[in-house]
Write a protein that holds these residues in place. Structure first.
Motif, PDB file in Angstrom:
ATOM      1  N   GLU A   1       0.821  -1.205   0.000  1.00  0.00           N
ATOM      2  CA  GLU A   1       0.000   0.000   0.000  1.00  0.00           C
ATOM      3  C   GLU A   1       0.856   1.256   0.000  1.00  0.00           C
ATOM      4  O   GLU A   1       0.569   2.221  -0.713  1.00  0.00           O
ATOM      5  CB  GLU A   1      -0.909  -0.009   1.234  1.00  0.00           C
ATOM      6  N   ALA A   2       1.917   1.254   0.819  1.00  0.00           N
ATOM      7  CA  ALA A   2       2.762   2.445   0.940  1.00  0.00           C
ATOM      8  C   ALA A   2       3.525   2.732  -0.343  1.00  0.00           C
ATOM      9  O   ALA A   2       3.748   3.899  -0.695  1.00  0.00           O
ATOM     10  CB  ALA A   2       3.733   2.274   2.105  1.00  0.00           C
ATOM     11  N   SER A   3       3.930   1.689  -1.056  1.00  0.00           N
ATOM     12  CA  SER A   3       4.734   1.883  -2.271  1.00  0.00           C
ATOM     13  C   SER A   3       3.883   2.024  -3.526  1.00  0.00           C
ATOM     14  O   SER A   3       4.371   2.479  -4.552  1.00  0.00           O
ATOM     15  CB  SER A   3       5.693   0.705  -2.452  1.00  0.00           C
ATOM     16  N   GLY A   4       2.625   1.599  -3.444  1.00  0.00           N
ATOM     17  CA  GLY A   4       1.770   1.632  -4.619  1.00  0.00           C
ATOM     18  C   GLY A   4       2.039   0.493  -5.578  1.00  0.00           C
ATOM     19  O   GLY A   4       1.569   0.519  -6.726  1.00  0.00           O
ATOM     20  N   ALA A   5       2.765  -0.527  -5.139  1.00  0.00           N
ATOM     21  CA  ALA A   5       3.091  -1.661  -6.003  1.00  0.00           C
ATOM     22  C   ALA A   5       1.864  -2.544  -6.215  1.00  0.00           C
ATOM     23  O   ALA A   5       0.896  -2.487  -5.459  1.00  0.00           O
ATOM     24  CB  ALA A   5       4.227  -2.483  -5.385  1.00  0.00           C
ATOM     25  N   CYS A   6       1.933  -3.349  -7.251  1.00  0.00           N
ATOM     26  CA  CYS A   6       0.811  -4.254  -7.548  1.00  0.00           C
ATOM     27  C   CYS A   6       0.854  -5.504  -6.689  1.00  0.00           C
ATOM     28  O   CYS A   6      -0.192  -6.064  -6.330  1.00  0.00           O
ATOM     29  CB  CYS A   6       0.839  -4.655  -9.030  1.00  0.00           C
ATOM     30  N   ASP A   7       2.053  -5.953  -6.358  1.00  0.00           N
ATOM     31  CA  ASP A   7       2.207  -7.199  -5.606  1.00  0.00           C
ATOM     32  C   ASP A   7       2.871  -6.937  -4.267  1.00  0.00           C
ATOM     33  O   ASP A   7       3.626  -5.970  -4.098  1.00  0.00           O
ATOM     34  CB  ASP A   7       3.054  -8.199  -6.402  1.00  0.00           C
ATOM     35  N   GLU A   8       2.613  -7.828  -3.335  1.00  0.00           N
ATOM     36  CA  GLU A   8       3.263  -7.725  -2.032  1.00  0.00           C
ATOM     37  C   GLU A   8       4.720  -8.166  -2.146  1.00  0.00           C
ATOM     38  O   GLU A   8       5.018  -9.138  -2.850  1.00  0.00           O
ATOM     39  CB  GLU A   8       2.530  -8.597  -1.007  1.00  0.00           C
ATOM     40  N   PRO A   9       5.620  -7.497  -1.464  1.00  0.00           N
ATOM     41  CA  PRO A   9       7.042  -7.836  -1.583  1.00  0.00           C
ATOM     42  C   PRO A   9       7.391  -9.118  -0.831  1.00  0.00           C
ATOM     43  O   PRO A   9       6.706  -9.512   0.115  1.00  0.00           O
ATOM     44  CB  PRO A   9       7.733  -6.629  -0.943  1.00  0.00           C
ATOM     45  N   VAL A  10       8.465  -9.756  -1.266  1.00  0.00           N
ATOM     46  CA  VAL A  10       9.029 -10.890  -0.539  1.00  0.00           C
ATOM     47  C   VAL A  10       9.874 -10.341   0.600  1.00  0.00           C
ATOM     48  O   VAL A  10      10.499  -9.277   0.471  1.00  0.00           O
ATOM     49  CB  VAL A  10       9.883 -11.750  -1.489  1.00  0.00           C
ATOM     50  N   LEU A  11       9.901 -11.050   1.727  1.00  0.00           N
ATOM     51  CA  LEU A  11      10.658 -10.596   2.884  1.00  0.00           C
ATOM     52  C   LEU A  11      11.876 -11.488   3.102  1.00  0.00           C
ATOM     53  O   LEU A  11      11.768 -12.717   3.101  1.00  0.00           O
ATOM     54  CB  LEU A  11       9.783 -10.624   4.149  1.00  0.00           C
TER      55      LEU A  11
END
Length: 452
Positions: free
Chosen positions: A310-320
């Motif tokens: 949400e904060a980055s506006g990316a389409c996918d959730e990042p890998v951690l």
């Protein structure tokens, strides 16, 4: 369909119960263990046995609900059965239709919990959250009484209020009043409205939140902040649906569902005289407590990834990165969801590219205190001595029954005390020695001072 386990020894009453349940429209399938894809289960048991405990232990508390039916003589004590994980425990008295209705209700509730009205507002699959939301859905969907949502700051009480309204049968909208953002002198106008000329600045009529919430829901956030002089008026509108605008003499009417939230213990407020007892018992007809993040750690990684997206506006959730996962699972969250969201915003701002989120993406103040000295700062022998000293200390505290959370707090406090002593009480120097910010050190000291 419901799975059914017969632990009664095929008693006559158990066979009658099975036939009656089927006649009441409940499709039961006999099995030796709970069926993972079926929400509702029925267990017939003559006593509280090891077999019954094992059967209940196999029930998924997040996805399944089991009712235990005991013999007609009532010899099966319901309380240990409920404590072992059953959702209901009844003696068999031929009420097949009632148990069938219970099973259908349980199935409906689980469906609502998986709906977009719920999952779109409060994300997470932990047991603690599921249990709280189940209580909330039952109270909101099948009852009309006021709901009081309790919980620490940042646990999602306003989101829970949105869930309660969304799954209810109210035709109107949700009106939100935050008691902490309104000047106490204007709270009466905010709730009940005012007549023109009621006070300086009242140049026109205002209808107020009670009017706006008619046929809908009124959410009073931080209801514990409500001034004592306004509490009788709120009690009247809850009980009778009648209120007067500030400066008015006509009774007006409104019908709404009241939802309140607070992070205070209102029972203490009642005891101190700052909150009316009659109002408390009226708004606490149904009480739901939202769990803090420390009780739903299995949700932390997914929530953090979602907040980063949400904060980055990316389409996918990042890998951690694995080290990031470890940090997130062992970090404290005094502000709960709000704290986690702010951390994600700070990390997302530093993260670059499509790769995983890594330790370097965390600002210095959000990194854990290093337990090992940097390479070159001490020789191998000194490092070994440090580790051995820490191990000896940990052996002592573990043997005395101290839990991991308390050990972390104790070790951190001890490190701060030593650093301050070696730096002559200089906070900035101690923070530099511990490789944390001065602000982080101040927050820890404030937290220790505030603790009883």
């Amino acid at each position: 369909m419901a799975w059914l386990i017969d632990l009664s020894g095929r008693k006559t009453w158990a066979r009658e119960a099975i036939d009656a349940l089927r006649a009441a429209g409940l499709n039961v399938e006999s099995t030796a263990e709970s069926m993972s894809k079926t929400v509702v289960g029925i267990i017939l048991a003559a006593e509280f046995s090891v077999g019954l405990q094992d059967a209940l232990a196999a029930v998924d508390p997040c996805r399944q609900r089991a009712v235990v039916i005991g013999p007609p003589d009532g010899t099966l004590d319901p309380w240990p059965v409920l404590a072992a994980g059953a959702a209901e425990c009844v003696a068999w008295h031929g009420h097949g239709a009632a148990i069938s209705a219970w099973a259908h209700r349980a199935d409906d509730v689980e469906g609502i919990l998986d709906s977009k009205e719920v999952r779109g507002r409060l994300k997470g699959a932990s047991r603690a959250l599921r249990v709280a939301l189940r209580d909330l859905v039952v109270a909101a969907r099948y009852g009309n009484a006021p709901i009081l949502i309790l919980g620490e700051t940042g646990t999602g009480k306003e989101l829970a209020a949105g869930v309660a309204h969304a799954v209810s049968n109210q035709r109107g909208g949700l009106v939100v009043v935050d008691s902490t953002t309104i000047v106490p002198a204007l709270m009466g106008s905010e709730l009940f409205g005012h007549e023109r000329g009621a006070f300086t600045g009242a140049v026109s009529v205002r209808t107020g939140a009670c009017s706006a919430a008619d046929q809908g829901s009124l959410f009073l956030d931080e209801v514990g902040e409500l001034p004592l002089e306004l509490q009788p008026g709120l009690l009247r509108v809850i009980q009778e649906g009648a209120y007067k605008r500030v400066g008015g003499d006509r009774w007006l009417h409104s019908s709404f569902r009241l939802i309140c939230a607070t992070n205070r213990d209102l029972r203490d407020e009642v005891a101190s005289g700052s909150f009316r007892a009659d109002l408390y018992y009226r708004i606490a007809a149904a009480t739901v407590t939202m769990p803090p993040l420390r009780d739903r750690l299995e949700d932390v990684l997914g929530l953090f990834a979602g907040f980063c997206r949400e904060a980055s506006g990316a389409c996918d959730e990042p890998v951690l990165d694995r080290a990031v996962e470890e940090l997130l699972l062992h970090r404290e969250y005094p502000g709960n969801l709000r704290d986690l969201r702010q951390l994600a915003a700070r990390v997302a701002a530093r993260h670059v590219g499509a790769g995983p989120i890594t330790p370097g993406d965390f600002p210095a103040q959000d990194r854990p205190v290093a337990l090992h000295a940097p390479l070159g700062g001490v020789d191998a022998t000194s490092s070994s001595d440090v580790r051995q000293g820490l191990r000896s200390a940990m052996t002592l505290v573990v043997e005395r029954g101290m839990g991991l959370h308390d050990i972390k707090e104790w070790a951190g406090d001890a490190a701060v005390e030593v650093a301050l002593e070696q730096c002559g009480g200089n906070l900035a120097a101690a923070a530099a020695m511990l490789e944390v910010t001065e602000r982080a050190l101040q927050l820890r000291q404030n937290r220790r001072t505030a603790s009883p």
